[in-house]
Design an enzyme around this catalytic site. Structure first.
Site, short mmCIF file in Angstrom:
data_model
loop_
_atom_site.label_atom_id
_atom_site.label_comp_id
_atom_site.label_asym_id
_atom_site.label_seq_id
_atom_site.Cartn_x
_atom_site.Cartn_y
_atom_site.Cartn_z
N GLY A 11 15.20 38.53 45.67
CA GLY A 11 14.59 37.22 45.45
C GLY A 11 13.44 36.93 46.39
O GLY A 11 13.03 37.75 47.21
N ASP A 37 27.22 41.34 43.26
CA ASP A 37 27.50 40.05 42.65
C ASP A 37 28.42 39.29 43.59
O ASP A 37 29.60 39.64 43.72
CB ASP A 37 28.16 40.27 41.29
CG ASP A 37 28.54 38.97 40.60
OD1 ASP A 37 28.28 37.89 41.17
OD2 ASP A 37 29.13 39.04 39.50
N ILE A 38 27.90 38.27 44.27
CA ILE A 38 28.70 37.60 45.28
C ILE A 38 29.84 36.77 44.68
O ILE A 38 30.70 36.29 45.42
CB ILE A 38 27.85 36.73 46.23
CG1 ILE A 38 27.22 35.53 45.50
CG2 ILE A 38 26.80 37.56 46.93
CD1 ILE A 38 26.61 34.51 46.44
N THR A 102 20.06 23.84 50.96
CA THR A 102 18.94 23.15 50.35
C THR A 102 18.90 21.65 50.64
O THR A 102 19.94 21.04 50.93
CB THR A 102 18.99 23.35 48.82
OG1 THR A 102 18.00 22.55 48.17
CG2 THR A 102 20.34 22.91 48.27
N ASP A 103 17.72 21.06 50.49
CA ASP A 103 17.56 19.61 50.59
C ASP A 103 18.28 18.87 49.47
O ASP A 103 18.55 17.67 49.59
CB ASP A 103 16.08 19.26 50.55
CG ASP A 103 15.41 19.71 49.25
OD1 ASP A 103 15.32 20.93 49.03
OD2 ASP A 103 14.99 18.84 48.45
N TYR A 126 23.25 21.34 40.73
CA TYR A 126 22.78 22.30 41.72
C TYR A 126 23.08 21.81 43.13
O TYR A 126 23.62 22.54 43.96
CB TYR A 126 21.28 22.53 41.54
CG TYR A 126 20.63 23.30 42.67
CD1 TYR A 126 20.92 24.64 42.89
CD2 TYR A 126 19.73 22.67 43.53
CE1 TYR A 126 20.33 25.35 43.93
CE2 TYR A 126 19.13 23.38 44.57
CZ TYR A 126 19.43 24.70 44.76
OH TYR A 126 18.84 25.41 45.79
N LYS A 130 25.65 23.49 45.94
CA LYS A 130 25.20 23.94 47.26
C LYS A 130 25.95 23.21 48.38
O LYS A 130 26.27 23.81 49.42
CB LYS A 130 23.70 23.74 47.40
CG LYS A 130 22.86 24.65 46.51
CD LYS A 130 23.01 26.12 46.85
CE LYS A 130 22.32 26.48 48.13
NZ LYS A 130 22.37 27.95 48.42
N TRP A 151 11.44 23.23 49.13
CA TRP A 151 10.10 23.47 48.55
C TRP A 151 9.56 24.86 48.92
O TRP A 151 8.43 25.01 49.36
CB TRP A 151 9.13 22.39 49.02
CG TRP A 151 9.39 21.01 48.47
CD1 TRP A 151 10.59 20.49 48.07
CD2 TRP A 151 8.43 19.98 48.25
NE1 TRP A 151 10.44 19.20 47.61
CE2 TRP A 151 9.12 18.85 47.72
CE3 TRP A 151 7.06 19.88 48.46
CZ2 TRP A 151 8.48 17.66 47.40
CZ3 TRP A 151 6.42 18.68 48.15
CH2 TRP A 151 7.12 17.59 47.62
#
Length: 293
Positions: A11, A37-38, A102-103, A126, A130, A151
């Site tokens: 990624g 594959d986690i 993530t934010d 999402y 997270k 971002w």
């Protein structure tokens, strides 16, 4: 020599992590989704036992924000359960873990940068997945680092910078929302910061890591046009309400860096400087040039 394992190595962030570690002379194994594959706990443990890393950086994630709204099972399998599998395996081996978050774990209704200890209140599938991943990681591996960012853009995969570059070629004017604020973050700067954190003696727990400063998507788009050598006035402002999406977007995504600073870690450069550096380093890839970076 310290041995590193990077999940999600195919990624945007993972590819930069592997490249920077290789350039530093580190011993690193990068596993892309096809290789690990986690969501498979046994496979994660087997990979850790096979490579015996001293440090694991979990950059694997389900990041399709809108798709997650109609596929919560997959989002939670990767971002929550999968993250827990990586943390459990890493803890079992006694390795150090850096997990990327993530934010989107925040509601996005603040007016000043979110502190690391601010209560999470995700508004999307999402974000909830997270947030659940953060909890799973810290429960399975209390010594882990959980690093929230926002971002992110880079040379690999799809992102806002590449979208703007494509639209600049295809359209005379582009409309971009001007009522969502955040801190654009170059994946290579983020990767370098995560490696620095992993090598430090900073206490475990939650950290925020983005390029410094803030802007709106509109402001970011105009800066991208400037780097493309295009007229930034071709980018016109609009509102979030004018572009409804399946998943709600945070209106305010700016993250504070209090714990990062307290740990004595190097401050990230301003986002505008990072964008200029990104175009200098991998401009063809950001422009969508098929010949590569």
């Amino acid at each position: 020599m310290t041995r590193w394992l990077v999940t999600g190595a195919g990624g945007q962030l993972g590819s930069d992590l592997v490249d920077l570690l290789q350039r530093s002379g580190a011993e690193v194994v990068g596993l892309a989704r096809a290789e690990l594959d986690i969501t498979d706990a046994d496979a994660v443990l087997a990979a850790c036992e096979r490579f015996h890393p001293d440090v694991v950086i979990n950059a694997a994630a389900y990041t399709a924000v809108d798709a997650a709204e109609s596929d919560p099972a997959t989002a939670f399998a990767v971002n929550a359960e999968g993250a827990g599998h990586v943390a459990a395996a890493t803890a079992k081996l006694g390795a150090r873990l850096v997990h990327v978050s993530t934010d989107y774990v925040f509601a996005g209704d603040a007016t000043s940068p979110y502190d690391e200890e601010a209560p999470v209140a995700p508004r999307s599938v999402y974000g909830r997945s997270k947030a659940a991943g953060e909890r799973a990681v810290l429960e399975a591996h209390p010594g882990a680092y959980v690093v929230r960012t926002a971002w992110v853009y880079g040379a690999v995969g799809q992102n806002f910078v590449k979208t703007m570059a494509r639209l600049e070629r295809e359209k005379e004017t582009v409309t971009v929302v001007d009522d969502q604020r955040g801190s654009p973050t170059w994946s290579r700067d983020l990767a370098d910061a995560l490696i620095t954190l992993a090598r430090s003696d900073a206490p475990p727990g939650v950290y925020h890591c983005t390029n410094a400063g803030e802007t709106t998507w509109f402001g970011f788009a105009r800066a991208i046009f400037e780097e493309l050598g295009a007229d930034p006035t071709r980018v016109r402002p609009t509102t979030t309400a004018a572009f409804p999406r399946p998943a709600p977007r945070p209106a305010y995504s700016v993250l504070g860096h209090r714990r990062w600073q307290q740990a004595g870690l190097p401050a990230m450069r301003p986002w505008r400087d990072a964008l200029r550096a990104a175009f200098a380093f991998c401009g063809p890839a950001l422009r969508g040039d098929p010949t590569g970076a």
